[in-house]
Design a protein around this motif. Structure first.
Motif, PDB file in Angstrom:
ATOM      1  N   HIS A 133       0.705   7.577  10.225  1.00  0.00           N
ATOM      2  CA  HIS A 133      -0.754   7.522   9.907  1.00  0.00           C
ATOM      3  C   HIS A 133      -1.370   8.804  10.329  1.00  0.00           C
ATOM      4  CE1 HIS A 133      -2.572   6.127  13.589  1.00  0.00           C
ATOM      5  NE2 HIS A 133      -1.497   6.608  13.993  1.00  0.00           N
ATOM      6  N   ARG A 134      -2.618   8.780   9.779  1.00  0.00           N
ATOM      7  CA  ARG A 134      -3.334   9.959  10.496  1.00  0.00           C
ATOM      8  C   ARG A 134      -4.377   9.495  11.597  1.00  0.00           C
ATOM      9  NH1 ARG A 134      -4.729  12.736   4.769  1.00  0.00           N
ATOM     10  NH2 ARG A 134      -5.626  10.819   4.264  1.00  0.00           N
ATOM     11  N   PRO A 135      -4.144  10.003  12.543  1.00  0.00           N
ATOM     12  CA  PRO A 135      -5.086   9.562  13.803  1.00  0.00           C
ATOM     13  C   PRO A 135      -6.452   8.866  13.517  1.00  0.00           C
ATOM     14  CG  PRO A 135      -3.890  11.505  14.373  1.00  0.00           C
ATOM     15  CD  PRO A 135      -3.848  11.476  13.017  1.00  0.00           C
ATOM     16  N   GLY A 136      -6.695   7.685  13.905  1.00  0.00           N
ATOM     17  CA  GLY A 136      -8.019   7.042  13.478  1.00  0.00           C
ATOM     18  C   GLY A 136      -8.005   6.215  12.232  1.00  0.00           C
ATOM     19  N   GLU A 137      -6.848   6.334  11.437  1.00  0.00           N
ATOM     20  CA  GLU A 137      -6.748   5.761  10.362  1.00  0.00           C
ATOM     21  C   GLU A 137      -5.576   4.214  10.770  1.00  0.00           C
ATOM     22  OE1 GLU A 137      -5.548   7.874   6.828  1.00  0.00           O
ATOM     23  OE2 GLU A 137      -7.545   8.814   7.149  1.00  0.00           O
ATOM     24  N   PRO A 138      -5.753   3.065   9.962  1.00  0.00           N
ATOM     25  CA  PRO A 138      -4.493   2.223  10.211  1.00  0.00           C
ATOM     26  C   PRO A 138      -3.160   2.683  10.196  1.00  0.00           C
ATOM     27  CG  PRO A 138      -6.301   1.452   8.679  1.00  0.00           C
ATOM     28  CD  PRO A 138      -6.382   2.982   8.762  1.00  0.00           C
ATOM     29  N   TRP A 139      -2.215   1.886  10.906  1.00  0.00           N
ATOM     30  CA  TRP A 139      -0.777   2.367  10.494  1.00  0.00           C
ATOM     31  C   TRP A 139      -0.478   2.137   9.293  1.00  0.00           C
ATOM     32  CZ3 TRP A 139       1.667  -0.364  15.533  1.00  0.00           C
ATOM     33  CH2 TRP A 139       1.129   0.095  16.572  1.00  0.00           C
ATOM     34  N   GLY A 140       0.487   3.159   8.914  1.00  0.00           N
ATOM     35  CA  GLY A 140       1.178   2.987   7.650  1.00  0.00           C
ATOM     36  C   GLY A 140       2.184   1.770   7.738  1.00  0.00           C
ATOM     37  N   THR A 141       2.915   1.757   6.240  1.00  0.00           N
ATOM     38  CA  THR A 141       3.971   0.880   6.293  1.00  0.00           C
ATOM     39  C   THR A 141       5.089   1.248   6.852  1.00  0.00           C
ATOM     40  OG1 THR A 141       3.133   0.645   3.771  1.00  0.00           O
ATOM     41  CG2 THR A 141       5.292  -0.249   4.325  1.00  0.00           C
ATOM     42  N   GLN A 153       8.125  10.531   4.972  1.00  0.00           N
ATOM     43  CA  GLN A 153       7.078   9.473   4.794  1.00  0.00           C
ATOM     44  C   GLN A 153       5.806  10.318   4.578  1.00  0.00           C
ATOM     45  OE1 GLN A 153       6.577   6.343   7.393  1.00  0.00           O
ATOM     46  NE2 GLN A 153       8.813   5.819   7.443  1.00  0.00           N
ATOM     47  N   THR A 154       5.433  11.631   5.404  1.00  0.00           N
ATOM     48  CA  THR A 154       4.427  12.543   5.250  1.00  0.00           C
ATOM     49  C   THR A 154       4.237  13.051   3.882  1.00  0.00           C
ATOM     50  OG1 THR A 154       4.457  12.853   7.568  1.00  0.00           O
ATOM     51  CG2 THR A 154       3.207  14.220   6.236  1.00  0.00           C
ATOM     52  N   ARG A 155       5.525  13.334   3.534  1.00  0.00           N
ATOM     53  CA  ARG A 155       5.426  14.051   2.043  1.00  0.00           C
ATOM     54  C   ARG A 155       4.913  12.933   0.924  1.00  0.00           C
ATOM     55  NH1 ARG A 155      10.336  16.197   3.177  1.00  0.00           N
ATOM     56  NH2 ARG A 155      11.407  14.636   2.025  1.00  0.00           N
ATOM     57  N   VAL A 156       5.766  11.637   1.263  1.00  0.00           N
ATOM     58  CA  VAL A 156       5.033  10.673   0.119  1.00  0.00           C
ATOM     59  C   VAL A 156       3.691  10.391   0.240  1.00  0.00           C
ATOM     60  CG1 VAL A 156       5.420   8.336  -0.483  1.00  0.00           C
ATOM     61  CG2 VAL A 156       7.644   9.735   0.133  1.00  0.00           C
ATOM     62  N   GLY A 168       1.680   8.980  -2.756  1.00  0.00           N
ATOM     63  CA  GLY A 168       2.535   7.933  -2.997  1.00  0.00           C
ATOM     64  C   GLY A 168       2.437   6.883  -2.102  1.00  0.00           C
ATOM     65  N   THR A 169       3.138   5.811  -2.263  1.00  0.00           N
ATOM     66  CA  THR A 169       3.045   4.749  -0.992  1.00  0.00           C
ATOM     67  C   THR A 169       4.555   4.562  -0.508  1.00  0.00           C
ATOM     68  OG1 THR A 169       3.686   3.046  -2.700  1.00  0.00           O
ATOM     69  CG2 THR A 169       1.331   3.291  -1.987  1.00  0.00           C
ATOM     70  N   VAL A 170       4.464   4.490   0.813  1.00  0.00           N
ATOM     71  CA  VAL A 170       6.001   3.970   1.497  1.00  0.00           C
ATOM     72  C   VAL A 170       6.385   2.666   1.364  1.00  0.00           C
ATOM     73  CG1 VAL A 170       7.147   3.989   3.723  1.00  0.00           C
ATOM     74  CG2 VAL A 170       5.425   5.849   3.213  1.00  0.00           C
ATOM     75  N   SER A 171       7.627   2.421   0.795  1.00  0.00           N
ATOM     76  CA  SER A 171       8.209   1.013   0.619  1.00  0.00           C
ATOM     77  C   SER A 171       8.685   0.606   1.966  1.00  0.00           C
ATOM     78  CB  SER A 171       8.809   0.681  -0.747  1.00  0.00           C
ATOM     79  OG  SER A 171      10.148   1.294  -0.424  1.00  0.00           O
ATOM     80  N   GLN A 172       8.371  -0.717   2.053  1.00  0.00           N
ATOM     81  CA  GLN A 172       8.884  -1.341   3.615  1.00  0.00           C
ATOM     82  C   GLN A 172      10.357  -1.682   3.208  1.00  0.00           C
ATOM     83  OE1 GLN A 172       6.764  -4.637   4.665  1.00  0.00           O
ATOM     84  NE2 GLN A 172       8.027  -5.100   6.499  1.00  0.00           N
ATOM     85  N   ASP A 173      11.287  -0.745   3.686  1.00  0.00           N
ATOM     86  CA  ASP A 173      12.747  -0.769   3.570  1.00  0.00           C
ATOM     87  C   ASP A 173      13.670  -0.847   4.862  1.00  0.00           C
ATOM     88  OD1 ASP A 173      12.917  -0.543   0.709  1.00  0.00           O
ATOM     89  OD2 ASP A 173      12.767   1.554   0.591  1.00  0.00           O
ATOM     90  N   THR A 174      14.471  -1.387   4.835  1.00  0.00           N
ATOM     91  CA  THR A 174      15.709  -1.160   5.829  1.00  0.00           C
ATOM     92  C   THR A 174      16.579   0.179   5.515  1.00  0.00           C
ATOM     93  OG1 THR A 174      15.495  -3.683   6.359  1.00  0.00           O
ATOM     94  CG2 THR A 174      17.576  -2.266   7.118  1.00  0.00           C
ATOM     95  N   LEU A 175      16.688   0.950   6.250  1.00  0.00           N
ATOM     96  CA  LEU A 175      17.469   2.084   5.738  1.00  0.00           C
ATOM     97  C   LEU A 175      18.639   2.268   6.825  1.00  0.00           C
ATOM     98  CD1 LEU A 175      14.179   4.519   5.837  1.00  0.00           C
ATOM     99  CD2 LEU A 175      15.392   3.333   3.851  1.00  0.00           C
TER     100      LEU A 175
END
Lengths: 473, 113
Positions: free
Chosen positions: A200-208, A232-235, A240-247
């Motif tokens: 996430h960007r500081p100050g913004e909510p956490w990402g997926t 994730q930064t590139r996406v 785009g959006t990060v999908s909530q995956d198990t990797l």
């Protein structure tokens, strides 16, 4: 611009295999490493009808010790839950884990000046191991590991980078090893780590967040974190959006991949284990466990720093049970603490590595290393002679005796030094002429041959002083 | 407990609120059971009756009762960490439906590469 940058938010899940003699819920021996498959199995491991779990006291004590070392609350009520799932690695069709009341809660660990909060650490039994032979339509099951005791430790999402995660894991490993709670060796699967990561960007909510599972080395953890942070930064930067995956982590390819998850959906139907009475961890119990706890790596480090050991050396010594045990035994010999550390971590470690052996496996005696360092400190042997003696000292020889037997003491006979100086001057008249013409620096060209002629036994300052005298400087 | 007392306690059983087909499928998937439509149908009936018992239990007023998670109020029952016996390899092997070397052969759990 900096404030627009994405930052990683990281939490870790660490599994440690506890060092007990029997499994967590039965007397089945737990020392199965290297054994033939399915030879460390008893009726409870197989989940046979009529078997009942009985909790291993030592596993509880080790978990308490680990919890205390991580500054957790451990007193009070704790219990086990059944986590139901059907998979070949668990013939009893459930895992005995902890759910609402883990044995350790709300701790923290200081890593490099930052505080990483520990959400919980709980006890659970491990599953068996599945192998998947190439091209075979089946998998192979070894149940030796099934039922062995684990601690699962979960941090808050307080970590921000791979290097910090690695430092954290190294601390956890050092603590587990110092306490004798676990061998904590990732290469043997006795320490396993999953990473939860979002950006996430500081100050913004956490990402997926995604979960990267089955990282079997600290290096993999560090690399997987760097890779996922960048991905994730590139996406996100591309809109785009990060999908909530198990990797999973592909070590060879240096990248993560989406794993098919074990369950289509998590539906474990946890319920309190009816066959295991709950535990009430009393303050007296905690006191008994505390009394068993040896010095922790952080305490060792402070003690070494106070003795005048350099930061990096204090860190290296305190993180290894073998090194610190050896070092503490050598300190008794009265050598200078920093020079002793320097020798142990420098020349000794280098020679051991060259011989592809370890401190424990070598014949080196702590008292002998201390004696060697003291011989240098007292000026009885030169550093060069000490280095020459080291291979034999590593083989268990007493350096003082070696010095006597080989006549290697520092050369105090000025006659012999003078003779060597005369010989060097005769051999190199050009240099002698330069020095006499006023080039004092040229003296160094004579110094080497004199030291060589005296077998490195002459004191450098004595040689220098007599050289200068001879040349009228 | 006699059947008479049990019948008194639970009363006549009705198959109230039967599971729908999707719920049965979900449970079958979690249990890794491959059921025929007929088996699914039968299970819907059986599970519905079991759930009916619980519906009745839920009707009992427990406002005054203390919560009980285990039938016996034991606490801190532990075993010393002393290793005991293992099963002989041939006993373990005999219990396995299929074997290969010392391993137990099971249906493949990951996709082929």
């Amino acid at each position: 611009m900096l404030t627009r940058m994405y930052r990683a938010v990281i939490g870790l899940e660490v599994h440690l295999q506890l060092k007990t003699r029997s499994k967590l819920f039965s007397a089945c021996p737990a020392d199965y490493h290297g054994a033939d498959p399915n030879t460390f199995v008893d009726p409870l491991t197989l989940g046979l009808p009529g078997t009942l779990p009985t909790l291993n006291r030592e596993a509880v004590d080790l978990a308490l010790m680990f919890g205390l070392a991580l500054n957790c609350d451990v007193t009070g009520f704790t219990q086990f839950h059944r986590k139901n799932y059907f998979y070949p690695d668990s013939p009893k069709n459930f895992q005995l884990s902890q759910y609402d009341r883990p044995i350790a809660r709300n701790g923290y660990l200081e890593v490099g000046g930052a505080r990483v909060r520990i959400k919980r650490a709980h006890l659970e039994d491990d599953a068996g191991k599945l192998l998947h032979p190439a091209y075979a339509p089946y998998s192979l099951l070894d149940l030796n590991r099934a039922g062995s005791p684990l601690i699962e430790m979960v941090t808050e999402a307080d970590l921000t980078g791979g290097e910090q995660a690695r430092a954290f894991l190294e601390s956890v490993q050092a603590i587990a090893q110092a306490l004798g709670v676990s061998d904590a060796t990732p290469e043997e699967g006795k320490l396993r780590c999953d990473v939860n990561l979002s950006v996430h960007r500081p100050g913004e909510p956490w990402g997926t967040k995604v979960e990267v599972k089955n990282l079997n080395s600290f290096r993999s953890v560090e690399r997987a974190i760097a890779y996922e942070t960048a991905r994730q930064t590139r996406v996100l930067q591309a809109g785009g959006t990060v999908s909530q995956d198990t990797l999973g982590w592909d070590e060879g390819g240096g990248k993560t991949f989406v794993m098919r998850t074990k369950e289509g959906e998590a539906d474990y139907r946890y319920f309190p284990e009816p066959d295991l009475p709950p535990l009430d961890i009393t303050p007296e119990w905690v006191a008994r466990v505390r009394a068993r706890m040896p010095e922790l790596p952080a305490q060792k480090r402070e003690r070494y720093l106070a003795a005048g050991v350099r930061e990096a050396d204090a860190q290296a010594l305190s993180h290894s049970v073998a090194l610190s045990r050896f070092y503490d035994a050598a300190l008794v010999g009265g050598a200078d603490p920093q020079r002793l550390a320097h020798w142990l971590l420098g020349d000794v470690a280098g020679l051991l590595a060259a011989r592809e052996t370890t401190l424990e496996a070598s014949a080196l005696q702590p008292a002998h290393l201390a004696a060697l360092v003291r011989l240098i400190d007292e000026g009885a042997v030169s550093g060069r002679v000490a280095k020459d003696l080291l291979p034999d000292v590593l083989d268990g020889h007493d350096p003082q005796r070696l010095v006597q037997e080989r006549g290697l003491g520092v050369l105090t006979d000025t006659g012999a030094i003078d003779a060597a100086i005369d010989a060097a001057m005769t051999a190199d008249p050009a240099t002698v002429a330069k020095v006499r013409a006023g080039n004092a620096k040229a003296l160094n060209a004579l110094f080497g041959p004199v030291m060589k002629a005296t077998g490195g036994q002459a004191k450098p300052e004595v040689v220098r002083e007599r050289l200068r005298a001879k040349l009228g400087l | 407990m006699s059947a008479r007392i049990l019948a008194f306690m639970i009363g006549p059983v009705s198959s109230a609120a039967p599971l729908d087909a999707r719920e049965v499928e979900h449970l079958a998937r979690l249990a890794r059971l491959d059921l025929t439509p007929q088996e699914q149908d039968n299970l819907r009936g059986d599970l519905g009756r079991i759930l009916g018992y619980f519906e009745q239990l839920r009707g009992v007023d427990t406002a005054e009762a203390e919560e009980m998670q285990r039938p016996v109020s034991l606490i801190n029952v532990l075993r010393e960490d002393v290793p005991g016996e293992v099963l002989a390899p041939e006993v373990v092997a005999a219990l396995a439906p299929e074997r290969e070397g010392g391993f137990i052969r099971v249906p493949r759990t990951v996709e082929q590469d």
